[in-house]
Motif scaffolding. Structure first.
Motif, PDB file in Angstrom:
ATOM      1  N   TYR A  40       0.833  -1.204   0.000  1.00  0.00           N
ATOM      2  CA  TYR A  40       0.000   0.000   0.000  1.00  0.00           C
ATOM      3  C   TYR A  40       0.876   1.265   0.000  1.00  0.00           C
ATOM      4  O   TYR A  40       0.632   2.219  -0.755  1.00  0.00           O
ATOM      5  N   ILE A  41       1.955   1.248   0.846  1.00  0.00           N
ATOM      6  CA  ILE A  41       2.870   2.407   0.894  1.00  0.00           C
ATOM      7  C   ILE A  41       3.552   2.583  -0.460  1.00  0.00           C
ATOM      8  O   ILE A  41       3.676   3.710  -0.983  1.00  0.00           O
ATOM      9  N   GLY A  42       3.950   1.482  -1.073  1.00  0.00           N
ATOM     10  CA  GLY A  42       4.624   1.554  -2.382  1.00  0.00           C
ATOM     11  C   GLY A  42       3.704   2.172  -3.422  1.00  0.00           C
ATOM     12  O   GLY A  42       4.094   3.041  -4.204  1.00  0.00           O
ATOM     13  N   TRP A  43       2.436   1.748  -3.388  1.00  0.00           N
ATOM     14  CA  TRP A  43       1.468   2.267  -4.366  1.00  0.00           C
ATOM     15  C   TRP A  43       1.242   3.775  -4.137  1.00  0.00           C
ATOM     16  O   TRP A  43       1.165   4.571  -5.077  1.00  0.00           O
ATOM     17  N   THR A  44       1.190   4.165  -2.842  1.00  0.00           N
ATOM     18  CA  THR A  44       1.000   5.588  -2.516  1.00  0.00           C
ATOM     19  C   THR A  44       2.203   6.414  -2.999  1.00  0.00           C
ATOM     20  O   THR A  44       2.051   7.489  -3.595  1.00  0.00           O
ATOM     21  N   LEU A  45       3.425   5.853  -2.770  1.00  0.00           N
ATOM     22  CA  LEU A  45       4.633   6.572  -3.218  1.00  0.00           C
ATOM     23  C   LEU A  45       4.640   6.716  -4.737  1.00  0.00           C
ATOM     24  O   LEU A  45       5.011   7.757  -5.290  1.00  0.00           O
ATOM     25  N   TYR A  46       4.193   5.651  -5.433  1.00  0.00           N
ATOM     26  CA  TYR A  46       4.149   5.700  -6.892  1.00  0.00           C
ATOM     27  C   TYR A  46       3.195   6.808  -7.357  1.00  0.00           C
ATOM     28  O   TYR A  46       3.507   7.602  -8.250  1.00  0.00           O
ATOM     29  N   ASN A  47       2.049   6.899  -6.680  1.00  0.00           N
ATOM     30  CA  ASN A  47       1.083   7.944  -7.033  1.00  0.00           C
ATOM     31  C   ASN A  47       1.648   9.347  -6.761  1.00  0.00           C
ATOM     32  O   ASN A  47       1.421  10.285  -7.531  1.00  0.00           O
ATOM     33  N   LEU A  48       2.408   9.451  -5.670  1.00  0.00           N
ATOM     34  CA  LEU A  48       3.037  10.745  -5.357  1.00  0.00           C
ATOM     35  C   LEU A  48       4.036  11.135  -6.444  1.00  0.00           C
ATOM     36  O   LEU A  48       4.134  12.300  -6.842  1.00  0.00           O
ATOM     37  N   LEU A  50       3.899  10.198  -9.571  1.00  0.00           N
ATOM     38  CA  LEU A  50       3.116  10.621 -10.753  1.00  0.00           C
ATOM     39  C   LEU A  50       2.625  12.070 -10.581  1.00  0.00           C
ATOM     40  O   LEU A  50       2.674  12.884 -11.497  1.00  0.00           O
ATOM     41  N   LEU A  51       2.178  12.372  -9.351  1.00  0.00           N
ATOM     42  CA  LEU A  51       1.651  13.723  -9.079  1.00  0.00           C
ATOM     43  C   LEU A  51       2.752  14.779  -9.247  1.00  0.00           C
ATOM     44  O   LEU A  51       2.541  15.831  -9.860  1.00  0.00           O
ATOM     45  N   THR A  52       3.953  14.467  -8.706  1.00  0.00           N
ATOM     46  CA  THR A  52       5.058  15.428  -8.819  1.00  0.00           C
ATOM     47  C   THR A  52       5.381  15.670 -10.287  1.00  0.00           C
ATOM     48  O   THR A  52       5.607  16.813 -10.713  1.00  0.00           O
ATOM     49  N   GLU A  53       5.380  14.576 -11.060  1.00  0.00           N
ATOM     50  CA  GLU A  53       5.679  14.722 -12.499  1.00  0.00           C
ATOM     51  C   GLU A  53       4.627  15.588 -13.179  1.00  0.00           C
ATOM     52  O   GLU A  53       4.938  16.465 -13.972  1.00  0.00           O
ATOM     53  N   TRP A  54       3.387  15.341 -12.807  1.00  0.00           N
ATOM     54  CA  TRP A  54       2.313  16.105 -13.458  1.00  0.00           C
ATOM     55  C   TRP A  54       2.374  17.580 -13.054  1.00  0.00           C
ATOM     56  O   TRP A  54       2.153  18.472 -13.882  1.00  0.00           O
ATOM     57  N   LEU A  55       2.740  17.802 -11.768  1.00  0.00           N
ATOM     58  CA  LEU A  55       2.783  19.194 -11.305  1.00  0.00           C
ATOM     59  C   LEU A  55       3.892  19.982 -11.990  1.00  0.00           C
ATOM     60  O   LEU A  55       3.763  21.184 -12.204  1.00  0.00           O
ATOM     61  N   THR A  56       5.006  19.309 -12.328  1.00  0.00           N
ATOM     62  CA  THR A  56       6.083  20.049 -12.989  1.00  0.00           C
ATOM     63  C   THR A  56       5.660  20.444 -14.405  1.00  0.00           C
ATOM     64  O   THR A  56       6.117  21.430 -14.948  1.00  0.00           O
ATOM     65  N   SER A  59      -0.914  19.238 -17.540  1.00  0.00           N
ATOM     66  CA  SER A  59      -1.542  19.162 -18.864  1.00  0.00           C
ATOM     67  C   SER A  59      -2.939  18.571 -18.708  1.00  0.00           C
ATOM     68  O   SER A  59      -3.353  18.200 -17.610  1.00  0.00           O
ATOM     69  N   LYS A  60      -3.603  18.469 -19.888  1.00  0.00           N
ATOM     70  CA  LYS A  60      -4.955  17.908 -19.882  1.00  0.00           C
ATOM     71  C   LYS A  60      -4.917  16.413 -19.585  1.00  0.00           C
ATOM     72  O   LYS A  60      -5.886  15.845 -19.127  1.00  0.00           O
ATOM     73  N   ASN A  61      -3.797  15.753 -19.927  1.00  0.00           N
ATOM     74  CA  ASN A  61      -3.701  14.293 -19.764  1.00  0.00           C
ATOM     75  C   ASN A  61      -3.412  13.944 -18.312  1.00  0.00           C
ATOM     76  O   ASN A  61      -2.280  14.066 -17.845  1.00  0.00           O
ATOM     77  N   LEU A  62      -4.468  13.510 -17.630  1.00  0.00           N
ATOM     78  CA  LEU A  62      -4.300  13.165 -16.221  1.00  0.00           C
ATOM     79  C   LEU A  62      -3.936  11.683 -16.113  1.00  0.00           C
ATOM     80  O   LEU A  62      -4.454  10.856 -16.877  1.00  0.00           O
ATOM     81  N   PRO A  63      -3.052  11.310 -15.190  1.00  0.00           N
ATOM     82  CA  PRO A  63      -2.729   9.881 -15.009  1.00  0.00           C
ATOM     83  C   PRO A  63      -3.994   9.113 -14.601  1.00  0.00           C
ATOM     84  O   PRO A  63      -4.884   9.660 -13.968  1.00  0.00           O
ATOM     85  N   GLU A  64      -4.044   7.844 -15.033  1.00  0.00           N
ATOM     86  CA  GLU A  64      -5.213   7.001 -14.718  1.00  0.00           C
ATOM     87  C   GLU A  64      -5.101   6.549 -13.269  1.00  0.00           C
ATOM     88  O   GLU A  64      -4.310   5.662 -12.949  1.00  0.00           O
ATOM     89  N   VAL A  65      -5.802   7.215 -12.365  1.00  0.00           N
ATOM     90  CA  VAL A  65      -5.746   6.815 -10.960  1.00  0.00           C
ATOM     91  C   VAL A  65      -7.157   6.760 -10.396  1.00  0.00           C
ATOM     92  O   VAL A  65      -8.082   7.308 -10.981  1.00  0.00           O
ATOM     93  N   SER A  66      -7.281   6.097  -9.250  1.00  0.00           N
ATOM     94  CA  SER A  66      -8.618   6.009  -8.645  1.00  0.00           C
ATOM     95  C   SER A  66      -8.522   6.432  -7.180  1.00  0.00           C
ATOM     96  O   SER A  66      -7.454   6.790  -6.694  1.00  0.00           O
ATOM     97  N   GLY A  67      -9.660   6.411  -6.520  1.00  0.00           N
ATOM     98  CA  GLY A  67      -9.707   6.737  -5.095  1.00  0.00           C
ATOM     99  C   GLY A  67      -9.401   8.196  -4.836  1.00  0.00           C
ATOM    100  O   GLY A  67      -9.690   9.066  -5.671  1.00  0.00           O
ATOM    101  N   VAL A  72      -7.786  14.263  -6.016  1.00  0.00           N
ATOM    102  CA  VAL A  72      -6.696  15.252  -5.942  1.00  0.00           C
ATOM    103  C   VAL A  72      -6.414  15.798  -7.341  1.00  0.00           C
ATOM    104  O   VAL A  72      -6.348  17.007  -7.561  1.00  0.00           O
ATOM    105  N   TYR A  73      -6.322  14.886  -8.334  1.00  0.00           N
ATOM    106  CA  TYR A  73      -6.049  15.340  -9.706  1.00  0.00           C
ATOM    107  C   TYR A  73      -7.179  16.212 -10.236  1.00  0.00           C
ATOM    108  O   TYR A  73      -6.952  17.222 -10.888  1.00  0.00           O
ATOM    109  N   TYR A  74      -8.397  15.791  -9.919  1.00  0.00           N
ATOM    110  CA  TYR A  74      -9.563  16.530 -10.417  1.00  0.00           C
ATOM    111  C   TYR A  74      -9.520  17.998  -9.932  1.00  0.00           C
ATOM    112  O   TYR A  74      -9.645  18.929 -10.703  1.00  0.00           O
ATOM    113  N   HIS A  75      -9.270  18.170  -8.614  1.00  0.00           N
ATOM    114  CA  HIS A  75      -9.271  19.533  -8.060  1.00  0.00           C
ATOM    115  C   HIS A  75      -8.057  20.330  -8.522  1.00  0.00           C
ATOM    116  O   HIS A  75      -8.175  21.519  -8.846  1.00  0.00           O
ATOM    117  N   LEU A  76      -6.913  19.644  -8.582  1.00  0.00           N
ATOM    118  CA  LEU A  76      -5.717  20.374  -9.044  1.00  0.00           C
ATOM    119  C   LEU A  76      -5.884  20.829 -10.484  1.00  0.00           C
ATOM    120  O   LEU A  76      -5.492  21.933 -10.860  1.00  0.00           O
TER     121      LEU A  76
END
Ligand code: ADP
Length: 429
Positions: A40-48, A50-56, A59-67, A72-76
């Motif tokens: 679970y921690i590994g999956w959370t770190l992976y999502n983090l 992805l988020l850091t990459e997207w924040l740098t 774009s319109k292309n949001l990573p495919e994530v759930s939960g 977080v992606y929607y609001h950002l």
């Protein structure tokens, strides 16, 4: 966000239950719990990541994530879209502002608190021969080397615009403070306007001087003729003499006005002995009045700075007017007033008064409320324009209160910051 969090907790509960069941089946509950939580921690770190990459690089292309990550992606993403819109709006506003300032016929310069140039438009570039690369960041007084301008800038008194000679042009410049420590300087070329004004002034002055000699000669001859006048010639000669006298008065007032207009600014005014000045003016008026009116003087010494002769002329004109436009036996008062902002020298009469619609125009040359009456009483129509001109030069203003049939009060108001402000005619009823 709340929905996403609930789903995330549900998933976590489900995941823990699943781990507990599998652990119980294999009789290794702790081991399975540890492996499951690490996953679970590994999956959370992976999502983090992805988020850091997207924040740098959003774009319109949001990573495919759930939960919760989906939320977080929607609001950002919405925040990012809003920011982009605001930025676009700001950029187009800035572009429009730049276009309009570029089209401004006036030289416009933005200065910071150290008088360094931050921005200027093409008109400023042309007027002062600026170059963006070389001059942005330079102190403006290093580029416009003019003692008058340097002193104006350092005094920080920008209420009045400044006029000075720059190369071959006469420049009128004003500075407006805005934001914190920023200054907007705008300048325009007034060479042509000043030349026209000078031509007009010179014309009036020259014409008046040219007319003065023939009129003086004429009045000399008329005086001679009057010595030998007969019953038939008495009346026409008298009329001619009156008219030549009127012409002489007009000419001498026009010359006086032209002189005032072309006099240099009063840069170092001196304190005037107000007591002597007002008493002199009053005595002169009393001599002219010959006891026709009740003249009252009620003055205290007041602090006035400027030129004695000019002020004497102004106050004297006001008293002469009061004498002219006040019926016999009524009173005329010369008085002073002081308040915290300045001093007033006033002439109050119980004369014919003036209708309110005439008041704003009284200081125009040759403006008379009643032309016939002004002529009859020896008026030239120039008295109040002389008063206005003198007060302008002293940073003072003329305040007029009047009521037809009841009288008028003309007050010369000298603010303590004399010579820093220009004059206005303020009217009150
Ligand atoms: P003038 O030589 O005609 O008096 P001024 O410029 O001194 O010219 O005044 C302009 C006009 O203002 C006068 O013609 C007169 O109509 C009006 N005026 C000035 N002073 C007074 C006063 N004290 N009472 C009434 N009217 C006045």
């Amino acid at each position: 966000m709340i929905g996403g969090l609930r789903r995330e907790i549900e998933f976590l509960v489900f995941w823990l239950c699943f781990l507990l069941i599998i652990g119980a089946v294999f009789e290794e509950i702790l081991l399975f719990l540890l492996i499951g939580l690490l996953a679970y921690i590994g999956w959370t770190l992976y999502n983090l990541k992805l988020l850091t990459e997207w924040l740098t690089k959003p774009s319109k292309n949001l990573p495919e994530v759930s939960g919760i990550w989906g939320d977080v992606y929607y609001h950002l993403y919405h925040l990012y879209k809003r920011n982009r819109k605001a930025k676009k709006k700001l950029t187009s506003m800035l572009a429009r502002f730049q276009k309009s300032t570029q089209a401004l016929p006036y030289a416009t310069i933005v200065l910071n608190e150290y008088d360094e140039i931050e921005w200027f438009n093409p008109a400023a570039q042309q007027m002062f021969n600026f170059h963006a690369k070389r001059d942005i960041g330079q102190r403006i007084d290093n580029l416009i080397r003019q003692p008058k301008f340097t002193s104006y800038l350092s005094k920080r008194k920008f209420e009045k615009p400044l006029e000075f000679q720059h190369d071959f042009q006469k420049v009128q410049l004003s500075i407006t403070p805005y934001a914190s420590g920023q200054y907007l300087l705008s300048a325009r070329d007034v060479t042509q306007a000043r030349r026209l004004e000078e031509m007009r002034r010179d014309f009036i002055s020259n014409a008046s001087h040219e007319l003065r000699t023939p009129i003086t000669v004429m009045s000399g001859y008329i005086e001679v003729l009057r010595e030998t006048e007969t019953d038939e010639t008495q009346m026409p000669l008298q009329k001619i003499q009156q008219q030549t006298q009127r012409m002489e008065d007009i000419i001498s007032e026009l010359i006086g006005l032209a002189k005032l207009e072309s006099s240099p600014e009063i840069e170092e005014p001196i304190v005037v002995d107000s007591d002597q000045l007002l008493n002199d003016v009053f005595q002169e008026a009393a001599a002219l009045d010959k006891g026709v009116h009740k003249l009252i003087i009620s003055i205290e010494p007041v602090e006035i700075m400027g030129k004695y002769d000019e002020l004497r002329m102004a106050f004297s004109n006001l008293l002469t007017n009061a004498i002219r436009y006040t019926p016999q036996d009524k009173s005329i008062e010369l008085y002073t007033r002081t308040d915290e902002a300045g001093v007033s020298v006033c002439v109050k009469d119980q004369g014919i008064g003036i209708n309110y619609e005439h008041i704003p125009r009284l200081t125009e040359r040759f403006y008379r409320v009643d032309e016939g009456r002004s002529r009859e009483s020896g008026g030239t129509g120039l008295g109040l324009s002389i008063v206005k001109q003198v007060l302008d030069r002293h940073g003072a203003s003329l305040r007029i209160e009047s009521e037809p049939g009841r009288g008028s009060t003309f007050c010369c108001y000298f603010p303590y910051m004399q010579l820093a402000e220009s004059s206005n005619v303020v009217t009150k009823m």
